[in-house]
Design an enzyme around this catalytic site. Structure first.
Site, short mmCIF file in Angstrom:
data_model
loop_
_atom_site.label_atom_id
_atom_site.label_comp_id
_atom_site.label_asym_id
_atom_site.label_seq_id
_atom_site.Cartn_x
_atom_site.Cartn_y
_atom_site.Cartn_z
N HIS A 131 0.26 5.69 -1.70
CA HIS A 131 1.54 5.65 -2.70
C HIS A 131 2.42 4.37 -2.42
O HIS A 131 2.69 3.94 -3.59
CB HIS A 131 2.27 6.91 -2.41
CG HIS A 131 3.71 6.87 -3.17
ND1 HIS A 131 3.81 7.73 -4.34
CD2 HIS A 131 4.89 6.55 -2.98
CE1 HIS A 131 5.05 7.70 -4.83
NE2 HIS A 131 5.77 6.71 -3.93
N GLU A 132 2.80 4.13 -1.30
CA GLU A 132 3.45 3.07 -0.94
C GLU A 132 2.69 1.50 -1.39
O GLU A 132 3.16 0.68 -1.91
CB GLU A 132 3.94 2.92 0.44
CG GLU A 132 4.80 4.01 0.99
CD GLU A 132 6.13 4.15 0.05
OE1 GLU A 132 6.55 3.04 -0.27
OE2 GLU A 132 6.46 5.25 -0.40
N HIS A 135 3.26 0.42 -4.83
CA HIS A 135 4.31 -0.24 -5.17
C HIS A 135 3.96 -1.85 -5.32
O HIS A 135 4.31 -2.87 -6.12
CB HIS A 135 5.53 0.04 -4.28
CG HIS A 135 6.14 1.15 -4.54
ND1 HIS A 135 6.91 1.73 -5.76
CD2 HIS A 135 6.42 2.22 -3.91
CE1 HIS A 135 7.47 2.66 -5.76
NE2 HIS A 135 7.37 3.19 -4.52
N GLU A 180 7.74 6.12 -9.33
CA GLU A 180 7.14 6.92 -8.49
C GLU A 180 6.09 7.70 -9.10
O GLU A 180 4.87 7.95 -8.44
CB GLU A 180 8.37 7.82 -7.97
CG GLU A 180 9.07 7.23 -7.07
CD GLU A 180 8.61 6.77 -5.85
OE1 GLU A 180 8.21 7.51 -4.94
OE2 GLU A 180 8.73 5.38 -5.61
#
Length: 290
Positions: A131-132, A135, A180
């Site tokens: 998930h990070e 970004h 997100e």
């Protein structure tokens, strides 16, 4: 699906999985005159030094020699998302959380809190890391810098919040919530199992190291559908907006519902189809050679 046979998505482009809400919110921020320049050239160097000092002084940097099992999760996630390795730090903190920082051309890093590691299984930890990485893949760094400074530095510098106008704060928070959704998709692309990603969200909503193994994911998914149905009325929709407009992240049940929906979509299936076909062809070739 084991770690060994998950697809490495070579050539994966960020725009192939970017959530439509993220696309629209990013476009709106880019239309604000001077914001991109100010963050990159004025705040960027300050933010980079602020986070670097915090990490190097009060965190543990993960490597092949330091927490190698977590380092392996990072390496695998980067391979599947076709991304260079960022630095990864583990930080002692009682609030389960993870965050990332990257300015284009600079050394990116990811921070994950110890309480999150204690709450999740290794595969779920990898979903958080992925998930990070989302970004970084989507180059969210410019606006993420401002959001992270706003959130992380607010306790250290109380006057920080006064430097941003309320409309800009609201727009940045709206962008963050939309971004997100994209990064949850990145987690799914790396893990390739929607229930793992949804399990992370369930544990973030109501888990603890003692409760985690007793939680029922199917019941949580039903709860997510009930939350979506609640917004079908004008009053319900207004209450949901009021509840979330000051949050940096969408509520976990909504994120879980979005992942469940996207995992069943033609878009997701079409995105993985070429990699699935290539994997099957390679497997068939190995069988014939044998």
């Amino acid at each position: 699906m084991t770690a060994a046979n998950k697809y490495a998505l070579v050539g994966l482009r960020a725009d192939s999985f970017q959530h439509p809400l993220d696309r629209n919110a990013t476009r709106a921020l880019r239309e604000l005159p001077g914001l991109d320049f100010a963050i990159r050239n004025i705040l960027g160097s300050v933010a980079e030094q602020f986070f670097y000092v915090t990490n190097i002084a009060a965190s543990v940097r993960v490597s092949e020699r330091q927490l190698p099992d977590i380092h392996k999760l990072l390496v695998e996630a980067c391979r599947r998302l076709d991304l260079d390795l960022p630095q990864l730090y583990v930080q002692q903190h009682p609030v389960p959380n993870a965050y990332t920082f990257a300015m284009r051309g600079k050394q990116p890093f990811v921070v994950i809190h110890t309480s999150l590691l204690e709450l999740l299984t290794p595969e779920e930890v990898q979903a958080v890391i992925a998930h990070e990485l989302g970004h970084l893949k989507c180059e969210h760094g410019v606006y993420l810098t401002l959001v992270n400074l706003f959130v992380q530095a607010a306790n250290l510098i109380p006057a920080w919040g006064e430097l941003l106008s309320q409309p800009l704060k609201s727009q940045l928070l709206e962008w963050m919530r939309c971004a997100e959704f994209t990064c949850d998709r990145a987690a799914l692309l790396a893990i390739q199992e929607p229930r793992v990603v949804m399990s992370v969200l369930m544990k973030l909503a109501g888990g603890s190291p003692t409760l985690a193994q007793r939680l029922n994911l199917d019941a949580f998914i039903e709860q997510a559908r009930a939350y979506e149905a609640f917004g079908s009325t004008e009053l319900g929709d207004a209450l949901k907006i009021a509840h979330t407009q000051q949050l940096t992240h969408p509520v976990p049940v909504l994120r879980a519902r979005e992942i469940e929906r996207w995992a069943r979509s033609r878009e997701y299936d079409a995105l993985l189809a070429p990699y699935r076909a290539n994997y099957n062809n390679e497997a068939a070739g190995k069988w014939r050679n044998w």
